[in-house]
Design a protein around this motif. Structure first.
Motif, PDB file in Angstrom:
ATOM      1  N   GLU A 116      43.217  51.358  37.125  1.00  0.00           N
ATOM      2  CA  GLU A 116      44.475  51.639  37.807  1.00  0.00           C
ATOM      3  C   GLU A 116      45.638  50.921  37.126  1.00  0.00           C
ATOM      4  O   GLU A 116      46.728  51.476  36.979  1.00  0.00           O
ATOM      5  N   VAL A 117      45.406  49.698  36.703  1.00  0.00           N
ATOM      6  CA  VAL A 117      46.476  48.916  36.084  1.00  0.00           C
ATOM      7  C   VAL A 117      46.905  49.521  34.750  1.00  0.00           C
ATOM      8  O   VAL A 117      48.067  49.413  34.362  1.00  0.00           O
ATOM      9  N   VAL A 118      45.991  50.171  34.040  1.00  0.00           N
ATOM     10  CA  VAL A 118      46.345  50.850  32.787  1.00  0.00           C
ATOM     11  C   VAL A 118      47.506  51.821  33.018  1.00  0.00           C
ATOM     12  O   VAL A 118      48.402  51.954  32.177  1.00  0.00           O
ATOM     13  N   SER A 119      47.508  52.484  34.171  1.00  0.00           N
ATOM     14  CA  SER A 119      48.593  53.407  34.475  1.00  0.00           C
ATOM     15  C   SER A 119      49.926  52.700  34.642  1.00  0.00           C
ATOM     16  O   SER A 119      50.978  53.296  34.415  1.00  0.00           O
ATOM     17  N   VAL A 315      46.413  57.289  40.213  1.00  0.00           N
ATOM     18  CA  VAL A 315      45.143  57.981  40.417  1.00  0.00           C
ATOM     19  C   VAL A 315      44.381  58.051  39.096  1.00  0.00           C
ATOM     20  O   VAL A 315      44.938  58.451  38.066  1.00  0.00           O
ATOM     21  N   VAL A 316      43.134  57.659  39.112  1.00  0.00           N
ATOM     22  CA  VAL A 316      42.268  57.768  37.935  1.00  0.00           C
ATOM     23  C   VAL A 316      41.485  59.071  38.063  1.00  0.00           C
ATOM     24  O   VAL A 316      40.653  59.224  38.961  1.00  0.00           O
ATOM     25  N   ALA A 317      41.772  60.016  37.177  1.00  0.00           N
ATOM     26  CA  ALA A 317      41.096  61.311  37.241  1.00  0.00           C
ATOM     27  C   ALA A 317      39.629  61.183  36.849  1.00  0.00           C
ATOM     28  O   ALA A 317      38.743  61.693  37.541  1.00  0.00           O
ATOM     29  N   GLY A 339      45.564  63.013  37.746  1.00  0.00           N
ATOM     30  CA  GLY A 339      45.516  61.589  37.477  1.00  0.00           C
ATOM     31  C   GLY A 339      45.250  61.217  36.038  1.00  0.00           C
ATOM     32  O   GLY A 339      45.226  62.056  35.144  1.00  0.00           O
ATOM     33  N   LYS A 340      45.024  59.934  35.830  1.00  0.00           N
ATOM     34  CA  LYS A 340      44.891  59.332  34.508  1.00  0.00           C
ATOM     35  C   LYS A 340      43.463  59.425  33.989  1.00  0.00           C
ATOM     36  O   LYS A 340      42.506  59.216  34.726  1.00  0.00           O
TER      37      LYS A 340
END
Length: 352
Positions: A116-119, A315-317, A339-340
């Motif tokens: 999540e933090v990567v986003s 959002v992590v896809a 999402g990401k």
């Protein structure tokens, strides 16, 4: 360790995973064991050879990462082994271990999900800085975001709501509902004229347009801006240009897109310089980071606070192992509104 390599420009098929010795940090660098690195449309531009100022093959893609410091290079004094950090690498992040300049690494709390933090490091940072550092929005202003269902687009809509802005977003027909769920007025870019639409819904145009597509879209976006009044000191609307996705077609470099993008972008920039009633601005997250690392750190801290309070929702896809990087690039077009895409270490690897 493993890392992704592009040995010639092209589509997802050019991505390879190689195994080699881990790098040693040079002066002022720290070596980071990567917990999560992103895959984005910007990575696709770099891979295809259409990213301005991008690397020449062979290179490792990957615009951003979150990881743990495991070795300090000469002269490093701020960080310690074991610290969790995030870094905007622009390229190079898609590997199990990466050396990054200590001065560009920002602290990441241990209790937050690295994926999540990567986003926050790239998509949300881009969105936040376009709004607050480039456009310098004020509460109550109107903002049009192109590609509003994408990763940066959804971040802009969330952050725009927090800033008290009235949001509009262009998207394909299938993504309109997702844009509306985030509180924006959705505009079907294939079947509606966004210039006419925003003029009808506002007082002659929007205060800000955020454009990562470029080319002919930028020309028309300038026309969608509200006109100011030099006599009263009203500068009018601001167009923020931050990308050239128009130069990419089906994952490969589009020569037609390039031939349209260059002159159209130049004309738009000239209009912004010559017009007393509207402005055209450029934004690149890595350029602003170099010039103002203090802003990057301040803005990242603000985004972390929003995340902790549950006011933004990255959002992590999908979480994919590094070995599936080609599949991740193939999924880019399919997951714009979901999402990401994040690459993570395979179980038992990248952890020693």
């Amino acid at each position: 360790m493993k890392r992704v390599v592009v040995d010639h420009y092209g589509g997802p098929e050019v991505l390879q995973v190689v195994e080699e010795e881990a790098p040693r940090p040079g002066p002022g660098e720290v070596r980071v064991r990567v917990l999560a690195s992103g895959v984005s449309f910007t990575d696709a531009l770099i891979r295809a050879g259409t990213y301005l100022g991008g690397p020449k093959p062979p290179f490792t893609p990957g615009y951003e990462l979150v990881g743990i410091v495991e070795e300090l290079g000469p002269g490093c004094r701020r960080l310690r082994v074991g610290d969790r950090v995030g870094a905007l690498t622009v390229w190079g992040a898609n590997a199990e271990r990466v050396c990054v300049p200590e001065k560009y690494a920002v602290a990441v709390p241990d209790d937050l999900d690295p994926a999540e933090v990567v986003s926050l490091v790239f998509p949300y940072m881009t969105a936040y800085q376009m709004l607050h550092r480039a456009a310098r929005v004020e509460r109550g202003e109107t903002v049009l975001m192109h590609g509003a269902a994408g990763r940066v687009g959804t971040a802009v809509l969330e952050l725009g709501a927090l800033a008290g802005l009235r949001m509009f977003g262009t998207a394909s027909a299938g993504d309109l509902a997702a844009v509306e769920r985030l509180g924006a007025v959705a505009i079907d870019y294939r079947n509606e004229d966004f210039v006419s639409r925003v003029r009808q819904l506002t007082d002659g145009g929007v205060d800000v347009v955020l454009d990562g597509i470029g080319g002919l879209v930028s020309l028309r976006s300038f026309r969608a801006l509200r006109r100011g009044n030099p006599v009263t000191g009203d500068p009018g609307g601001r167009l923020v240009m931050m990308g050239n996705y128009a130069t990419l077609a089906q994952g490969h470099k589009s020569w037609r897109g390039w031939l349209e993008w260059y002159p159209a972008t130049a004309v738009t920039a000239a209009w912004g310089l010559l017009s007393p009633r509207r402005r055209a601005l450029g934004y690149r997250v890595q350029k602003l980071r170099i010039d103002h690392q203090d802003w990057f750190e301040q803005d990242f801290a603000q985004l972390l606070e929003y995340l902790r309070r549950g006011e933004i929702h990255p959002v992590v896809a999908e979480r994919l192992p590094l070995a599936e990087v080609r599949h991740a690039h193939e999924l880019l077009e399919q997951t714009a509104a979901t999402g990401k895409l994040v690459l993570v270490p395979e179980r038992g690897e990248g952890t020693g």
